[in-house]
Design an enzyme around this catalytic site. Structure first.
Site, PDB file in Angstrom:
ATOM      1  N   ARG A  32      70.160  29.925  26.195  1.00 10.66           N
ATOM      2  CA  ARG A  32      70.631  29.861  27.586  1.00 10.66           C
ATOM      3  C   ARG A  32      70.241  28.513  28.161  1.00 10.66           C
ATOM      4  O   ARG A  32      69.119  28.051  27.938  1.00 10.66           O
ATOM      5  CB  ARG A  32      69.941  30.936  28.436  1.00 10.66           C
ATOM      6  CG  ARG A  32      70.383  32.339  28.147  1.00 10.66           C
ATOM      7  CD  ARG A  32      69.401  33.328  28.742  1.00 10.66           C
ATOM      8  NE  ARG A  32      68.053  33.123  28.196  1.00 10.66           N
ATOM      9  CZ  ARG A  32      66.972  33.740  28.614  1.00 10.66           C
ATOM     10  NH1 ARG A  32      67.034  34.573  29.617  1.00 10.66           N
ATOM     11  NH2 ARG A  32      65.792  33.520  28.066  1.00 10.66           N
ATOM     12  N   CYS A  48      79.776  28.810  28.892  1.00 19.18           N
ATOM     13  CA  CYS A  48      79.898  29.817  27.825  1.00 19.18           C
ATOM     14  C   CYS A  48      80.662  31.066  28.236  1.00 19.18           C
ATOM     15  O   CYS A  48      81.668  31.402  27.622  1.00 19.18           O
ATOM     16  CB  CYS A  48      78.518  30.195  27.324  1.00 19.18           C
ATOM     17  SG  CYS A  48      77.806  28.869  26.360  1.00 19.18           S
ATOM     18  N   LEU A  88      71.852  42.519  35.615  1.00 18.68           N
ATOM     19  CA  LEU A  88      72.430  43.374  36.654  1.00 18.68           C
ATOM     20  C   LEU A  88      72.176  42.743  38.023  1.00 18.68           C
ATOM     21  O   LEU A  88      71.986  43.449  39.003  1.00 18.68           O
ATOM     22  CB  LEU A  88      71.827  44.783  36.587  1.00 18.68           C
ATOM     23  CG  LEU A  88      72.233  45.626  35.375  1.00 18.68           C
ATOM     24  CD1 LEU A  88      71.543  46.992  35.401  1.00 18.68           C
ATOM     25  CD2 LEU A  88      73.750  45.828  35.291  1.00 18.68           C
ATOM     26  N   LYS A 143      73.730  27.813  37.586  1.00 20.55           N
ATOM     27  CA  LYS A 143      72.527  28.649  37.665  1.00 20.55           C
ATOM     28  C   LYS A 143      71.339  27.695  37.812  1.00 20.55           C
ATOM     29  O   LYS A 143      71.502  26.489  37.615  1.00 20.55           O
ATOM     30  CB  LYS A 143      72.390  29.530  36.430  1.00 20.55           C
ATOM     31  CG  LYS A 143      72.141  28.771  35.137  1.00 20.55           C
ATOM     32  CD  LYS A 143      71.901  29.764  34.034  1.00 20.55           C
ATOM     33  CE  LYS A 143      71.245  29.110  32.839  1.00 20.55           C
ATOM     34  NZ  LYS A 143      70.901  30.070  31.823  1.00 20.55           N
TER      35      LYS A 143
END
Ligand code: UDX
Length: 468
Positions: free
Chosen positions: A153, A278, A268, A338
């Protein structure tokens, strides 16, 4: 072991530096001369926490060298293909860079090569690569092709390399399986000195699982994993919409839902939708792959549709409060897709800004890392050096990336400087009580809006006074 890496992007550079850190001798190549010169001068082409130090150490001890592609291909040993597989207009992955590496290897290399596909590719790419290598082979090349998908990530790529949940290897000969196990032996046996947790014990003491499969299955694991995670996000975003409409609290719902071990609490977090290079591209590609094999993966099409609607819905929420946006100053906090990255590719923040501008709003933005990359993509945005300057005289703050620094701000100062104290938290990162206690209206995702506590208190006091 001697390892060559083709491609010095996020995956290639992180893999190259981390493989050198666990003891291998690594050559890292890229077609982009400017990128190579920059890396030789110690400049990384992107921001990734912890990576700069690992690259510098590996270069100092001579285990990592940046070279031209021909030198990487000529070198004996294991060759990792980490070149880009960007989306084509129809959503399929463009495999031309992978094909070019395979052709170059087949034409120039001799002896045995282990070719490792690390870039994300459609199922049956390894099979195609084998055919291609045979067709172009000139010097009696012997080879194995393995699939070793990447799960790094952005923002925690170094941590993910050293402490993965699993290492997936799709290999179809004992020799290939043995070589791949040897590459990852220090991680499997946990014998490396962890460069991430230097002061404390590593939180993940359990060694990663090595999952050995055929190449088709390994290739599918990658697309299935990313698509499943994207599905979780779209699912929770729909539940959040329902919470907002029906007066429930998404945090409580997630707590109840995620406590079921079969579901789990991760991925979640509701918000303005997933972005990055991605998820959006892998999701589209997986739908196309399924189609090519005669399967209609309609479920994933809906995951995409739900995600695409997040931007419009968020802008509509802002509009509902501000009525019209023409000429209004709006502060945008966060541009990266992010936190802990400067990557703005497919960032929902950029899509939201474009929509706000189309409505005539003046956007004043702040991001601790992504300003430069965002500035290349946007026009008409005023960038600021801190969140306070961006919020000065603003009609509303739109928090679009959950950088942790946004938690620790002087809210009194912010509320006092704004034209209207409205805060739209697109990532549900702030505490409603803290924000409202400082006089701001707080709008989160999947919760009822909250009015400022001060206003409520003074209203209460006024009513009490009037009653007396
Ligand atoms: C992803 C995969 O996680 C990784 O395994 C793969 O190798 C590459 O793609 P990355 O794109 O770096 O990694 O980011 P990730 O942390 O997975 O987040 C993707 C997007 O989903 C971000 O825009 C993030 O904001 C969003 N997200 C994530 C949510 O909206 N809610 C969540 O609960 C989790």
């Amino acid at each position: 072991m001697k390892i060559s890496i083709m491609g010095a992007g996020y995956v290639g550079l992180t893999t190259a530096a981390c493989l050198a850190e666990i003891g291998h001798e690594v050559l890292c190549a890229d077609n982009d001369e400017t990128k190579l010169r920059g890396l030789e001068a110690g400049r990384l082409p992107f921001f990734e926490p912890g990576l700069e130090g690992i690259v510098a150490r590996a270069r100092r001890n001579g285990r990592l060298r940046f070279v031209e592609p021909a030198a990487a291909i000529a070198s004996e040993g294991v060759l990792f293909i980490c070149v880009g597989t960007p989306p084509r207009d129809n959503g399929e992955a463009d495999l031309s860079a992978i094909e070019a590496v395979a052709r170059a290897v087949a034409r120039t290399a001799s002896g045995y090569r282990l070719i490792v596909e690390k870039s994300t590719v459609p199922v049956q790419t390894a099979k195609r690569l084998r055919k291609h290598l045979s067709a172009y082979s000139r010097n009696g090349l012997q080879y194995d092709v393995v699939s070793n998908p990447e799960f790094l990530r952005e923002g925690s790529a170094v941590e993910d390399f050293f402490h993965p949940d699993r290492i997936v290897v799709g290999a179809e000969s004992p020799r290939a399986r043995e070589l791949m196990t040897a590459v990852y032996r220090p991680l499997l046996d946990q014998t490396f000195a962890c460069p991430v947790h230097t002061d404390a014990a590593c939180p993940e003491q359990a060694p990663p699982r090595l999952i050995v499969t055929d190449t088709n299955s390994a290739e599918l694991i990658k697309h299935a994993s990313n698509s499943f995670l994207a599905m979780k996000i779209s699912f929770i975003n729909m539940v959040a919409d329902l919470c907002e409409a029906a007066g429930a609290d998404i945090d409580k719902v997630v707590e109840g839902l995620g406590s079921d071990r079969r579901i789990g609490p991760s991925f979640l977090r509701p918000g303005i939708g997933f972005g990055g290079f991605c998820f959006p591209k892998d999701l589209q590609a997986f739908v196309r792959i399924a189609e090519n094999f005669g399967c209609d993966f309609a479920l994933l099409k809906e995951v995409e549709n739900i995600n695409a609607r997040r931007v419009e819905q968020f802008v509509a929420k802002v509009q509902k409060e501000l009525w019209t946006l023409r000429g209004k100053k709006l502060a945008v906090w966060g541009l990266a897709f992010k936190p802990e990255t400067d990557d703005v590719r497919f960032a929902p923040a950029l899509a939201i800004i474009r929509r706000l501008q189309a409505e005539g709003a003046q956007v004043h933005a702040y991001d601790p890392q992504a300003r430069e990359k965002a500035a290349q993509e946007l026009s008409g945005v005023r960038f600021h050096d801190d969140p306070y300057a961006a919020a000065d005289e603003a009609e509303a703050i739109l928090l679009l990336t959950e950088w942790s620094e946004f938690r620790y701000l002087d809210w009194n100062r912010i509320a006092a400087a704004m034209a209207r104290p409205l805060l739209f938290d697109g990532r549900n990162m702030l505490e409603r009580e803290v924000i409202t206690a400082h006089g701001l209206h707080y709008f989160a995702i999947g919760k009822e809006p909250a009015a400022p506590l001060l206003a409520r208190q003074s209203l209460g006091a006024a009513l009490a006074e009037a009653a007396s």
